[in-house]
Every structure is written in structure tokens, then in C-alpha cells.
Design an enzyme around this catalytic site. Structure first.
Site: not given
Length: 119
Positions: A74-76, A78, A102
Site C-alpha cells: 500500500f501507499c497513499e 494505490g 491508506i
């Protein structure tokens, strides 16, 4: 750019995108949650239990990841995690991308630990 083009043509690895709730179920079953955001972003907020492995370091540190557990990236939002997940899938790992990152995790009411970045 080439990765985007490969994916457009369907030549890249197929990485399933999963919802926050699906990710939570996989975590309960033993999956590993990898945060590919920068250390600064991780100081601002993180999903409890996640491990940080910035996208910029993934190519040289991926071999330290377990080969016997599913991995959820995951990141901020996607996008970066999709790149990370595709890279790991090419290496033969079972990997998923957290759709919406997230932000989606938090929107689903799941826990996020907020940092207090002091200047």
C-alpha cells in the site's frame, strides 16, 4: 512509462487489487502489510503492524521479504503500491495491492496511527 504501456497491453503481471476489508481479512490469515511510501509519509501516518519498505528501496531489499506469506502493498492512494506489487509478482511472490491505499483503509474505519511530526 514502459510499465504503464505493458499493463495497458496486458503484458505485465496481474496483481489483484483488494479492498481495505479484504486486506484486513488476509492480514488476519497471516499476510504481511508493506508500506511503500517514503519515511516522511510514514512518520505522518501508518497502519499499525505494517512494515515500511519505500518503493525507492524495493529493488535492492525485496529478497528480505518472506516467500511463504502473501504480501499486501500500500501507499497513499494505490499507484506506487501497484508498481511495487507488480515488481514483486514478477519475482514470483503472492502479492496484492490495497486499492485506494491508506486513504481507503482509513475511510473504511480501520485503524491508522497518526504521527506528530515536529519541526
Amino acid at each position: 512509462m514502459w510499465g504503464w504501456f505493458k499493463n495497458l497491453l496486458g503484458l505485465g503481471p496481474r496483481v489483484p487489487r483488494i479492498s481495505a476489508l479484504e486486506a484486513q481479512e488476509k492480514l488476519k490469515a497471516g499476510a504481511l502489510l508493506i508500506d511503500v511510501r517514503t519515511p516522511l509519509e510514514r512518520k505522518l501516518s501508518k497502519i499499525p503492524g505494517s512494515q515500511g519498505l519505500p518503493l525507492a528501496e524495493l529493488a535492492r531489499r525485496w529478497e528480505s521479504l518472506p516467500k511463504d506469506r502473501p504480501i499486501i502493498c500500500f501507499c497513499e492512494s494505490g499507484s506506487r503500491s501497484q508498481q511495487a506489487a507488480e515488481f514483486l509478482a514478477e519475482k514470483g511472490l503472492e502479492v496484492y495491492n490495497l486499492a485506494g491505499g491508506i486513504s481507503a483503509w482509513q475511510a473504511a474505519g480501520l485503524p491508522v496511527k497518526k504521527g506528530d511530526l515536529q519541526r
